[in-house]
Design a protein around this motif. Structure first.
Motif, PDB file in Angstrom:
ATOM      1  N   THR A  66       1.033  -1.208  -0.016  1.00  0.00           N
ATOM      2  CA  THR A  66       0.898   0.138  -0.100  1.00  0.00           C
ATOM      3  C   THR A  66       0.857   1.349  -0.400  1.00  0.00           C
ATOM      4  O   THR A  66       1.700   1.393   0.812  1.00  0.00           O
ATOM      5  CB  THR A  66      -1.030  -0.202   1.355  1.00  0.00           C
ATOM      6  OG1 THR A  66      -1.499  -1.076   0.951  1.00  0.00           O
ATOM      7  CG2 THR A  66      -1.533   1.497   1.496  1.00  0.00           C
ATOM      8  N   THR A  84       2.459  -3.099   4.735  1.00  0.00           N
ATOM      9  CA  THR A  84       1.397  -4.233   4.420  1.00  0.00           C
ATOM     10  C   THR A  84       2.957  -4.906   3.294  1.00  0.00           C
ATOM     11  O   THR A  84       2.052  -5.255   2.463  1.00  0.00           O
ATOM     12  CB  THR A  84       0.825  -3.024   3.619  1.00  0.00           C
ATOM     13  OG1 THR A  84       1.934  -1.866   2.653  1.00  0.00           O
ATOM     14  CG2 THR A  84      -0.228  -2.426   4.182  1.00  0.00           C
ATOM     15  N   ILE A  91      -3.127   0.633  -3.686  1.00  0.00           N
ATOM     16  CA  ILE A  91      -2.286  -0.591  -3.994  1.00  0.00           C
ATOM     17  C   ILE A  91      -2.581  -1.359  -5.028  1.00  0.00           C
ATOM     18  O   ILE A  91      -3.249  -0.717  -6.055  1.00  0.00           O
ATOM     19  CB  ILE A  91      -3.350  -1.277  -3.715  1.00  0.00           C
ATOM     20  CG1 ILE A  91      -3.783  -0.933  -1.446  1.00  0.00           C
ATOM     21  CG2 ILE A  91      -3.181  -2.793  -3.008  1.00  0.00           C
ATOM     22  CD1 ILE A  91      -5.198  -1.596  -1.210  1.00  0.00           C
TER      23      ILE A  91
END
Length: 243
Positions: free
Chosen positions: A144, A188, A163
């Motif tokens: 992300t 992430t 993303i």
């Protein structure tokens, strides 16, 4: 005699106006440079084509080269910006470095894409121009991105959280005075080493010129992604002073 002089002045004025209008109507030009002395990214080929198509759609001309011999001031001054497209290693000799520096000093634009930060480690001025030096990366994966500045021409179209899958660089050097546009959330994905503040794209005015860098662009798919392409286009427009 007076008529002759008046005719001469009118003709000279006509030539001046015609020449000026011709120069004004000539589309601007950028140079995409992709010489590699270390790893060569497969995506360079599709990246060159994508930027050429971008130029056709946005009224600027695009030349591509892997030749460092293009780096003379008299040649570079024809270009509104020079794009280092995933260059790697020591790509310019000392004379070419001096000519490129002169180009930037006189207002030239620079755009670095992906491995442009894996370039010219022994030339401190270049490190400051591009803004960072590559320090390794984990395997490509989804992560992300946080678009922290949506006011810039390269990011105004992007979502706040973006993303996507790419190859994410860690930095062993990064300037502190950059105007950061995008950061990556290390929570992430696996393998980030720069911590809570991990920039991925930025811009700054440097030593007379403008510089824009985006870490994105490792994958072939990047150059078919409208979000990335408009991000890169905005960076080119900023560096080249198109807007």
């Amino acid at each position: 005699m007076k008529l002759f002089f008046k005719s001469t002045i009118c003709y000279s004025l006509f030539l001046f106006i015609a020449t000026t209008l011709c120069a004004m109507s000539k589309p601007p030009r950028i140079l995409v440079f992709s010489k590699t002395e270390k790893f060569r990214h497969q995506s360079i080929a599709i990246g060159n084509v994508a930027i050429q198509e971008m130029g056709k759609a946005n009224d600027f001309l695009v030349d591509t080269t892997t030749s460092a011999g293009q780096f003379t001031y008299n040649n570079l001054k024809r270009y509104a910006a020079v794009v280092f497209l995933s260059t790697t290693g020591d790509v310019l000799n000392p004379v070419q470095e001096k000519e490129f520096k002169k180009y930037i000093n006189k207002g030239g634009g620079f755009v670095g894409v992906h491995a442009a930060t894996d370039t010219e480690y022994d030339w401190e001025w270049y490190g400051d121009l591009v803004g960072a030096y590559f320090g390794g990366h984990p395997a490509g994966q989804v992560a992300t991105l946080n678009v922290v500045d949506q006011s810039h021409i390269s990011t105004m179209h992007l979502p706040k959280e973006w993303i996507r899958k790419d190859e994410w660089y860690n930095w062993k050097f990064i300037r502190k005075d950059l105007n950061v546009l995008i950061t990556i959330d290390e929570n992430t994905y696996k393998g980030g080493t720069n911590g809570d503040f991990h920039p991925m794209a930025w811009y700054h005015e440097f030593d007379g010129g403008r510089s824009f860098y985006t870490e994105l662009g490792h994958t072939d798919a990047s150059y078919k992604d409208p979000l990335f392409l408009n991000h890169l286009l905005g960076g080119i427009k900023y560096a080249a002073k198109f807007k």
